[in-house]
Write an enzyme that holds these catalytic residues in place. Structure first.
Site, PDB file in Angstrom:
ATOM      1  N   GLU A 201       6.180  12.211   7.774  1.00  0.00           N
ATOM      2  CA  GLU A 201       6.305  13.573   7.247  1.00  0.00           C
ATOM      3  C   GLU A 201       5.816  14.570   8.293  1.00  0.00           C
ATOM      4  O   GLU A 201       5.114  14.206   9.234  1.00  0.00           O
ATOM      5  CB  GLU A 201       5.500  13.702   5.956  1.00  0.00           C
ATOM      6  CG  GLU A 201       5.989  12.782   4.839  1.00  0.00           C
ATOM      7  CD  GLU A 201       5.053  12.727   3.649  1.00  0.00           C
ATOM      8  OE1 GLU A 201       5.465  12.199   2.596  1.00  0.00           O
ATOM      9  OE2 GLU A 201       3.899  13.196   3.765  1.00  0.00           O
TER      10      GLU A 201
ATOM     11  N   HIS B 184       3.951   6.733   5.315  1.00  0.00           N
ATOM     12  CA  HIS B 184       4.060   5.462   4.617  1.00  0.00           C
ATOM     13  C   HIS B 184       4.858   4.506   5.497  1.00  0.00           C
ATOM     14  O   HIS B 184       5.944   4.843   5.973  1.00  0.00           O
ATOM     15  CB  HIS B 184       4.764   5.643   3.268  1.00  0.00           C
ATOM     16  CG  HIS B 184       4.171   6.745   2.441  1.00  0.00           C
ATOM     17  ND1 HIS B 184       4.920   7.546   1.605  1.00  0.00           N
ATOM     18  CD2 HIS B 184       2.896   7.191   2.336  1.00  0.00           C
ATOM     19  CE1 HIS B 184       4.139   8.430   1.026  1.00  0.00           C
ATOM     20  NE2 HIS B 184       2.905   8.234   1.452  1.00  0.00           N
TER      21      HIS B 184
ATOM     22  N   ARG C 147       2.595   4.638  -6.658  1.00  0.00           N
ATOM     23  CA  ARG C 147       2.349   5.333  -5.402  1.00  0.00           C
ATOM     24  C   ARG C 147       0.884   5.765  -5.224  1.00  0.00           C
ATOM     25  O   ARG C 147       0.540   6.360  -4.210  1.00  0.00           O
ATOM     26  CB  ARG C 147       3.275   6.553  -5.290  1.00  0.00           C
ATOM     27  CG  ARG C 147       4.702   6.169  -4.929  1.00  0.00           C
ATOM     28  CD  ARG C 147       5.660   7.351  -5.002  1.00  0.00           C
ATOM     29  NE  ARG C 147       6.910   7.082  -4.316  1.00  0.00           N
ATOM     30  CZ  ARG C 147       7.897   6.350  -4.806  1.00  0.00           C
ATOM     31  NH1 ARG C 147       7.769   5.802  -6.005  1.00  0.00           N
ATOM     32  NH2 ARG C 147       9.011   6.162  -4.117  1.00  0.00           N
TER      33      ARG C 147
ATOM     34  N   GLU D 140       4.695  -1.804   1.579  1.00  0.00           N
ATOM     35  CA  GLU D 140       4.590  -0.430   2.065  1.00  0.00           C
ATOM     36  C   GLU D 140       3.117  -0.039   2.129  1.00  0.00           C
ATOM     37  O   GLU D 140       2.450   0.062   1.099  1.00  0.00           O
ATOM     38  CB  GLU D 140       5.343   0.522   1.138  1.00  0.00           C
ATOM     39  CG  GLU D 140       5.247   1.979   1.566  1.00  0.00           C
ATOM     40  CD  GLU D 140       5.784   2.934   0.499  1.00  0.00           C
ATOM     41  OE1 GLU D 140       5.955   4.125   0.796  1.00  0.00           O
ATOM     42  OE2 GLU D 140       6.021   2.477  -0.654  1.00  0.00           O
TER      43      GLU D 140
ATOM     44  N   ARG E 124       0.630   2.713   2.549  1.00  0.00           N
ATOM     45  CA  ARG E 124       0.787   4.137   2.316  1.00  0.00           C
ATOM     46  C   ARG E 124      -0.334   4.994   2.908  1.00  0.00           C
ATOM     47  O   ARG E 124      -0.247   6.214   2.917  1.00  0.00           O
ATOM     48  CB  ARG E 124       0.886   4.414   0.812  1.00  0.00           C
ATOM     49  CG  ARG E 124       2.109   3.781   0.169  1.00  0.00           C
ATOM     50  CD  ARG E 124       2.168   4.015  -1.331  1.00  0.00           C
ATOM     51  NE  ARG E 124       2.200   5.429  -1.679  1.00  0.00           N
ATOM     52  CZ  ARG E 124       3.287   6.206  -1.643  1.00  0.00           C
ATOM     53  NH1 ARG E 124       4.448   5.690  -1.226  1.00  0.00           N
ATOM     54  NH2 ARG E 124       3.228   7.464  -2.006  1.00  0.00           N
TER      55      ARG E 124
END
Length: 470
Positions: A132, A269, A339, A358, A360
């Protein structure tokens, strides 16, 4: 691509200059340029000399000479330079011993891949980071002996609803409401698409691009998973391309984890899987359709997470995102779909090929070569030592009663804490000589002296707000 093919491509495209690039220790791309006449087949063995003492975290002045030897397989044409320029990523070597340099991040990543193969656990480790970032219109900051400030701005910033913009056309995403709005609220669609297409023009596969949760231009572009070293190379191209496309349009991109107060921070992530003999090692009949090896891999990451954060979340700013009680994945637990856990098992597809874990917690301020290598070493330690991850946590972690939440360990609360964990827990990184003692010691020393102490010793502007009148 071979050296012969690189030279043929350069001739075909009438290339006259070559950019040699490599990653410094903290994680910033460096380069110098030579005329094409200085590149021949011997260059891919002999390399080019440079001053290693001028690179952060590398050589002392009395042993400064280093070599960068270009890797022919990395050849690309730079999309931004006015003069068509061949770019080659290089590996760093000692000119006297001709040994690969221990503090070269790309060398560490190459050793991690070799170590994976040597264990027999798998043939290839795939990494898929979701990096991001923010697109800002204006950034100003200063840090001096008698003053300090920062200010960022964006046409999308929710704080600008009342600004005179001649005219102000509104459509500015509110805090935490920036996920997926269409234009005109999303004002950076065309720029993100140009970023995506530029990446693809360079042979970097992209899965999607979109606006992210925060106001003021937070965004995400996802690259398709690739092997560790290749993804390390792609991540540096990724940052380079995004910054330069934004700059071309009068904007700027930052990968700082927490540039805004009281809105979502920027994470990365990271999806991880191991394959052996063309088959996915992490697919199986255990929890959420994963294998026992995948559960051990999760156990390895959870066991070593505090030390991992020294590489995956390597800035003081990282821990302004990793704050308990918010959406950041600070809780060292695993789950399918959830999440709020540090490790998630994505459930978008039931195909064995899609099975992965994953992680994170990481953020994109990291040096990808180092972070991915450390993650792989934790995964392999989990598999080799059969580290059980415990039971999954499928509940909403943020609604757990205090007595239950107290049993869920957390990621480090500061870079200082992460470095302390790395100092105590680094043997798993040393296997196969992937990370070396001098790498870990220099990383801790550099981060402590240049970053932690530099921030800790300075008055903070908010301290004046809190304490000036006492």
């Amino acid at each position: 691509m071979t050296p012969t093919q690189v030279l043929a491509m350069a001739k075909e495209k009438n290339i006259r200059v070559v950019d040699l690039r490599f990653m410094d220790f903290p994680g910033v791309w460096q380069h110098f340029t030579v005329p094409i006449s200085e590149l021949d087949e011997s260059s891919f063995d002999d390399g080019y000399g440079f001053d290693g003492s001028s690179i952060r975290g590398w050589q002392p002045i009395n042993a400064s000479d280093m070599l960068v030897i270009p890797d022919a397989s990395t050849a690309k044409i730079d999309p931004f330079y006015e003069e068509p320029t061949l770019v080659l990523i290089g590996n760093i070597f000692d000119p006297l011993t001709r040994e690969a340099y221990t503090r070269d991040p790309r060398n560490i990543a190459k050793k991690a891949e070799m170590y994976l193969k040597s264990t027999g656990v798998g043939d290839v480790a795939y990494f898929g980071p979701e990096a991001e970032f923010f697109i800002f219109d204006d950034v100003r900051f200063e840090s001096s002996k008698n003053g300090a400030f920062y200010q960022v701005d964006s046409v999308e910033g929710s704080w600008n609803t009342g600004r005179e913009e001649c005219p102000n056309l509104a459509y500015k995403p509110r805090h935490k409401e920036g996920y997926f709005p269409v234009p005109p609220t999303d004002k950076f669609q065309d720029i993100r698409t140009e970023m995506l297409l530029t990446l693809e023009d360079l042979g970097i596969d992209v899965e999607c691009q979109h606006h992210e949760v925060a106001t003021a231009g937070q965004a995400e572009i996802d690259m398709r998973f690739k092997p560790l070293v290749q993804m390390g190379d792609q991540l540096v191209w990724f940052k380079y391309i995004l910054k330069n496309v934004a700059c071309k349009h009068g904007h700027t991109v930052t990968f700082m984890p927490k540039p805004l107060f009281e809105d979502n921070g920027t994470g990365m992530h990271t999806h991880i899987s191991i394959w052996k003999g063309g088959k996915p090692l992490f697919a199986g009949d255990k929890y959420a359709g994963v294998s026992q090896e995948a559960l051990y891999a999760i156990g390895g990451i959870l066991k070593h997470c505090k030390a991992l954060c020294a590489f995956s979340n390597p800035t003081t700013n990282s821990y302004k995102r990793l704050v308990p009680g918010f959406e950041a994945p600070v809780n060292l637990a695993y789950s399918s779909r959830n999440r709020s856990a540090a490790i998630r098992i994505p459930m978008y597809s039931m195909s064995p090929k899609a099975k992965r874990i994953e992680f994170r917690t990481p953020d994109p301020s990291c040096n990808g070569y180092l972070a991915f290598s450390a993650m792989l070493m934790a995964v392999l330690d989990g598999i080799e030592n059969k580290i059980e991850p415990g039971d999954p946590l499928d509940k909403d972690i943020y609604s757990l009663p205090p007595e239950e939440l107290a049993n869920v360990p957390s990621a480090p609360g500061s870079l200082e804490e992460a470095l302390s964990a790395l100092e105590e827990d680094n043997e798993f990184l040393m296997k196969g000589d992937v990370f070396t003692k001098d790498v870990v010691e220099k990383w801790i020393e550099y981060k402590t002296e240049k970053e932690i102490n530099a921030v800790k010793l300075r008055p903070h502007p908010h301290e004046f707000f809190l304490y000036f009148d006492i």
